[in-house]
Design a protein around this motif. Sequence first.
Motif, PDB file in Angstrom:
ATOM      1  N   LEU A 189     -26.091   5.465  -7.866  1.00  0.00           N
ATOM      2  CA  LEU A 189     -24.618   5.040  -8.400  1.00  0.00           C
ATOM      3  C   LEU A 189     -24.363   3.985  -7.676  1.00  0.00           C
ATOM      4  O   LEU A 189     -23.008   3.471  -7.895  1.00  0.00           O
ATOM      5  CB  LEU A 189     -23.910   6.097  -8.488  1.00  0.00           C
ATOM      6  CG  LEU A 189     -24.283   7.406  -9.575  1.00  0.00           C
ATOM      7  CD1 LEU A 189     -23.641   8.288  -9.577  1.00  0.00           C
ATOM      8  CD2 LEU A 189     -24.160   6.642 -11.049  1.00  0.00           C
ATOM      9  N   LEU A 210     -14.194   1.698 -12.282  1.00  0.00           N
ATOM     10  CA  LEU A 210     -14.912   2.873 -11.925  1.00  0.00           C
ATOM     11  C   LEU A 210     -14.101   3.948 -11.235  1.00  0.00           C
ATOM     12  O   LEU A 210     -14.072   4.997 -11.488  1.00  0.00           O
ATOM     13  CB  LEU A 210     -15.914   2.553 -11.056  1.00  0.00           C
ATOM     14  CG  LEU A 210     -17.157   1.990 -11.792  1.00  0.00           C
ATOM     15  CD1 LEU A 210     -18.316   2.043 -10.717  1.00  0.00           C
ATOM     16  CD2 LEU A 210     -17.998   3.432 -12.641  1.00  0.00           C
ATOM     17  N   ALA A 211     -13.026   3.161 -10.434  1.00  0.00           N
ATOM     18  CA  ALA A 211     -12.197   4.062  -9.601  1.00  0.00           C
ATOM     19  C   ALA A 211     -11.404   4.902 -10.432  1.00  0.00           C
ATOM     20  O   ALA A 211     -10.958   6.158 -10.274  1.00  0.00           O
ATOM     21  CB  ALA A 211     -11.513   3.313  -8.633  1.00  0.00           C
ATOM     22  N   ARG A 251     -26.770   9.371  -5.248  1.00  0.00           N
ATOM     23  CA  ARG A 251     -25.714   8.114  -4.326  1.00  0.00           C
ATOM     24  C   ARG A 251     -26.323   6.876  -4.395  1.00  0.00           C
ATOM     25  O   ARG A 251     -25.492   5.728  -4.672  1.00  0.00           O
ATOM     26  CB  ARG A 251     -25.541   8.688  -3.129  1.00  0.00           C
ATOM     27  CG  ARG A 251     -24.153   9.464  -2.863  1.00  0.00           C
ATOM     28  CD  ARG A 251     -23.874   9.647  -1.513  1.00  0.00           C
ATOM     29  NE  ARG A 251     -24.915  10.536  -0.881  1.00  0.00           N
ATOM     30  CZ  ARG A 251     -25.293  10.771   0.113  1.00  0.00           C
ATOM     31  NH1 ARG A 251     -25.008   9.613   1.139  1.00  0.00           N
ATOM     32  NH2 ARG A 251     -25.975  11.691   0.529  1.00  0.00           N
ATOM     33  N   LYS A 274     -11.392  18.067 -13.058  1.00  0.00           N
ATOM     34  CA  LYS A 274     -12.030  18.763 -12.351  1.00  0.00           C
ATOM     35  C   LYS A 274     -11.171  19.687 -11.841  1.00  0.00           C
ATOM     36  O   LYS A 274     -11.008  20.979 -12.002  1.00  0.00           O
ATOM     37  CB  LYS A 274     -13.154  18.346 -11.447  1.00  0.00           C
ATOM     38  CG  LYS A 274     -14.476  17.959 -11.982  1.00  0.00           C
ATOM     39  CD  LYS A 274     -15.113  17.865 -10.858  1.00  0.00           C
ATOM     40  CE  LYS A 274     -16.564  17.290 -11.362  1.00  0.00           C
ATOM     41  NZ  LYS A 274     -17.521  16.459 -10.315  1.00  0.00           N
ATOM     42  N   SER A 314     -17.018  12.902  -1.984  1.00  0.00           N
ATOM     43  CA  SER A 314     -17.869  11.954  -2.145  1.00  0.00           C
ATOM     44  C   SER A 314     -19.403  12.149  -1.897  1.00  0.00           C
ATOM     45  O   SER A 314     -20.329  11.170  -2.236  1.00  0.00           O
ATOM     46  CB  SER A 314     -17.316  10.516  -1.368  1.00  0.00           C
ATOM     47  OG  SER A 314     -17.286  10.913  -0.303  1.00  0.00           O
ATOM     48  N   VAL A 346     -12.071  11.818 -13.561  1.00  0.00           N
ATOM     49  CA  VAL A 346     -12.964  12.919 -13.344  1.00  0.00           C
ATOM     50  C   VAL A 346     -12.521  14.078 -12.801  1.00  0.00           C
ATOM     51  O   VAL A 346     -12.386  15.011 -12.853  1.00  0.00           O
ATOM     52  CB  VAL A 346     -14.467  12.465 -13.297  1.00  0.00           C
ATOM     53  CG1 VAL A 346     -15.493  13.501 -12.820  1.00  0.00           C
ATOM     54  CG2 VAL A 346     -14.863  11.495 -14.180  1.00  0.00           C
ATOM     55  N   ALA A 347     -12.051  13.372 -11.395  1.00  0.00           N
ATOM     56  CA  ALA A 347     -11.563  14.248 -10.399  1.00  0.00           C
ATOM     57  C   ALA A 347     -10.462  15.073 -10.809  1.00  0.00           C
ATOM     58  O   ALA A 347     -10.219  16.264 -10.767  1.00  0.00           O
ATOM     59  CB  ALA A 347     -11.055  13.488  -9.042  1.00  0.00           C
ATOM     60  N   ARG A 391     -22.980  14.519  -3.961  1.00  0.00           N
ATOM     61  CA  ARG A 391     -24.221  14.244  -4.725  1.00  0.00           C
ATOM     62  C   ARG A 391     -25.403  14.112  -3.897  1.00  0.00           C
ATOM     63  O   ARG A 391     -25.339  13.799  -2.616  1.00  0.00           O
ATOM     64  CB  ARG A 391     -23.939  12.939  -5.455  1.00  0.00           C
ATOM     65  CG  ARG A 391     -22.977  12.697  -6.568  1.00  0.00           C
ATOM     66  CD  ARG A 391     -23.112  11.675  -7.537  1.00  0.00           C
ATOM     67  NE  ARG A 391     -21.942  11.559  -8.278  1.00  0.00           N
ATOM     68  CZ  ARG A 391     -20.746  10.851  -7.808  1.00  0.00           C
ATOM     69  NH1 ARG A 391     -20.931  10.119  -6.815  1.00  0.00           N
ATOM     70  NH2 ARG A 391     -19.795  10.951  -8.701  1.00  0.00           N
ATOM     71  N   THR A 424     -15.472  -2.232 -10.374  1.00  0.00           N
ATOM     72  CA  THR A 424     -15.054  -1.387  -9.252  1.00  0.00           C
ATOM     73  C   THR A 424     -13.747  -0.489  -9.560  1.00  0.00           C
ATOM     74  O   THR A 424     -13.881   0.538  -9.419  1.00  0.00           O
ATOM     75  CB  THR A 424     -14.685  -2.061  -7.737  1.00  0.00           C
ATOM     76  OG1 THR A 424     -15.835  -3.123  -7.783  1.00  0.00           O
ATOM     77  CG2 THR A 424     -14.969  -1.294  -6.654  1.00  0.00           C
ATOM     78  N   HIS A 474     -13.279   7.676 -11.913  1.00  0.00           N
ATOM     79  CA  HIS A 474     -13.273   8.606 -10.830  1.00  0.00           C
ATOM     80  C   HIS A 474     -12.121   9.408 -10.841  1.00  0.00           C
ATOM     81  O   HIS A 474     -12.141  10.644 -10.961  1.00  0.00           O
ATOM     82  CB  HIS A 474     -13.736   7.985  -9.508  1.00  0.00           C
ATOM     83  CG  HIS A 474     -15.145   7.909  -9.554  1.00  0.00           C
ATOM     84  ND1 HIS A 474     -16.253   8.709  -9.130  1.00  0.00           N
ATOM     85  CD2 HIS A 474     -15.931   6.708  -9.209  1.00  0.00           C
ATOM     86  CE1 HIS A 474     -17.363   8.218  -9.052  1.00  0.00           C
ATOM     87  NE2 HIS A 474     -17.233   6.953  -9.153  1.00  0.00           N
ATOM     88  N   ARG A 475     -10.967   8.678 -10.951  1.00  0.00           N
ATOM     89  CA  ARG A 475      -9.780   9.506 -10.764  1.00  0.00           C
ATOM     90  C   ARG A 475      -9.721  10.605 -11.896  1.00  0.00           C
ATOM     91  O   ARG A 475      -9.369  11.749 -11.711  1.00  0.00           O
ATOM     92  CB  ARG A 475      -8.649   8.574 -10.656  1.00  0.00           C
ATOM     93  CG  ARG A 475      -8.158   8.186  -9.233  1.00  0.00           C
ATOM     94  CD  ARG A 475      -6.768   7.751  -9.067  1.00  0.00           C
ATOM     95  NE  ARG A 475      -6.383   6.620  -9.936  1.00  0.00           N
ATOM     96  CZ  ARG A 475      -6.785   5.378  -9.630  1.00  0.00           C
ATOM     97  NH1 ARG A 475      -7.261   5.062  -8.669  1.00  0.00           N
ATOM     98  NH2 ARG A 475      -6.362   4.448 -10.480  1.00  0.00           N
TER      99      ARG A 475
END
Lengths: 364, 371
Positions: free
Chosen positions: A31, A335-336, A28, A346, A20, A342-343, A23, A332, A339-340
């Motif tokens: 965002l 977005l989470a 940060r 990756k 986290s 994207v993670a 960046r 939120t 994020h998950r």
Amino acid sequence: MSTLTQTPDSGAREQRSYPSYSRPFWQRVVLSREFAVIALLIAAIVYSRSEVDYFDGPQTMYYLFRDSASILLLALPMTAIIITGEIDLSVASTVGLTSVAFGMLHADAGLSIGLAALVAVLIGAVCGAFNGFLVAYVGLPSIAVTIGTLALYRGIAAGLLGTESRTDFPESWTDLAKERIVEDQPYPMILIPFLVLAIAFGLLLHFSSFGRGIYEIGLNDEAARFTGVDVARTKAVLFVLAGAVAGFVGIYTTLVTGVARAENSVGLELQVIAAVLLGGVSIFGGRGALPGVIAGVLLIGVIQRAMLLNGETVNIINIVIGSLLVLSVMSTSLLALAHRAVAASKGARSSGRTSDSAGKRSLS
Amino acid sequence: MSTTPSATSLSRPSDASPTARVLRDVLRSRELAVAVVLVLLIAVTTAKSSSFLFGSTGWRDLLLTPSMLVLLAVGQTAVIITRNVDLSVGSTMGLTAYLTGRLFIDQPGLPIIVVVLAGIAMGAALGVINGVLVAWGRVPALVITLGTMYIYRGAFLTWAGSDRINAGDMPRAFRDLGTDSILGIPVLTIVALVVLALVGYYLRTARGGRELYAIGSDPDAAGLYGLSVNRRIMFAFVLSGALAGLAGVVSAARFGTVSSTVGSGIELEAVGAAVIGGVAIFGGSGTVWGAALGAFLLVTINRSLPVLGISDFWQQAVVGLLIVGAIVLDRVLVNRQERALIAAREHGPDAGPPVPATSGSAGSDSQEVVR
């Protein structure tokens, strides 16, 4: 010196272990939730100034600040309380009770107005201390406790004064509550105590060990206890502060409206909480910052004022604010989710799978 | 009431007869405590003024006035048991009350039952919105229902405008429902009691109901165990919404008018009734019987204070004290039971199997979970 010893190599290692923080700082900031709220606030102001008639006028900002003042003030301690993972539903009732107490102490008991104000703030602090004792030392859930004291404090106010009211306050005081800091400028006097309190709460929350403790408690109160944070005392102090601020708001409300009565500020607690949550404070605790909260309160204020000037009714405004609250908290979790995804993609890339399929998999 | 029998009965099957067990459960229950307070309140008030209970309208009002709050408290209980809360019920109630009046005005030929069902359906639909947002949005119910409370209230007031639905707008037969009684029991009270019995039976006996308790005790564990957590939470919100819808219809029948203030502020009363009745705000424990008794108590206090010579302006303060007292009492009972469980584990009478590890969790305090 210390920056020189940080080799690029150690920086890279840190990047891997704390994704986290991988960046750069500016990213940060951009965002963050706080930034989003502040940007939204600026956009709302810019839009309203150009599109809404009379929003640009000299009175608008003055009334905007004056009407938001109570929420601005109450939001300061509420932010800290919600960051610890607790909640205080009783603040508006405390406002009502201290308003009644202030009026009765002055009009019925004949106390000088300054002394009446002082006692009213103390009564507010006592109300907060009662909440704080039950939550922090008895260990009761704050939502249940403060639903109880919400009824209790408002009930005492109603019991004392019924539907009566007290109105005879010295003009020098009621005028002071409505006055502007500088003649012809749209800044009401209440902004001075607000700014003082905001800076105090800002320092307390963001630049003190007490403040670090508040965040720690919200993230994990047991861990906080082990690192030496006095969890109970921290929570109790915050509830006392919330009560004292509510006492001050009680006096302000009384003076600015000129009426001390039991129904002052009914339902305000929910507006305060809505504004705090809109400002990016997590209801789970441990997350949030004052600049975002202040922007959140002002954002609601700007939307209300702009819509009122546009001829919308209060009901439509409530729908908009409710939707904004729901959307902002949903964002939120959305977005989470992103994020998950994207993670996961990756992670999948590094282990040789295509990012595409992994992204789909984690979303499903 | 010593701590030893509770310890033994929790660590091994009780050898007491079923009747004795039921009797002991009832005697130890939180519901009985609330019921005793309620009966005492009614007795004292009646001693002061016999018409409070024996007057022609006294008996009716005693039963009729709480019927709306009972419906809301029952729905709220189902939601709170799953470790959520529904703050939007007051707004939902206002919307359906207005819908009821509107339907009678716009569709005069509509049978009453259709209007009632429409009200329930509308409440359920609003509950679906809450349920979807809470269950799948992974957002605390407090925030979501705070938002929908504003939204539904705003929608109600926008729709109603400055309209006010009067008694003349609604058919005679519908308004009679608000005053009629069968065997001395008002019809609306019977409706509330039937709902109470159905939901109470479901929560106590049916698999779905038990799963609500399991979810509230530990949502993560319930998910890992394979319960469909989202669907159950959704169900609880739909139930709460539907009952709020019914409460809106009941309020229209009871008062004969619908104004813009219907249901405002009642959400906190509903939560308060549940809390007084022993429903733990962190989920997993409590019964609708307790919540209904809590609702009766709240409403009856309101009516008895003036009779007792206390200004009814103090009513809210008494309610607040009751809520605070109830949660403090809860904490005392939980602490005592925890000590008993630890004692039973450390030096139980026959060193039986240790008490399951659930004893440490938030829900363990309740008899519901352990039972």
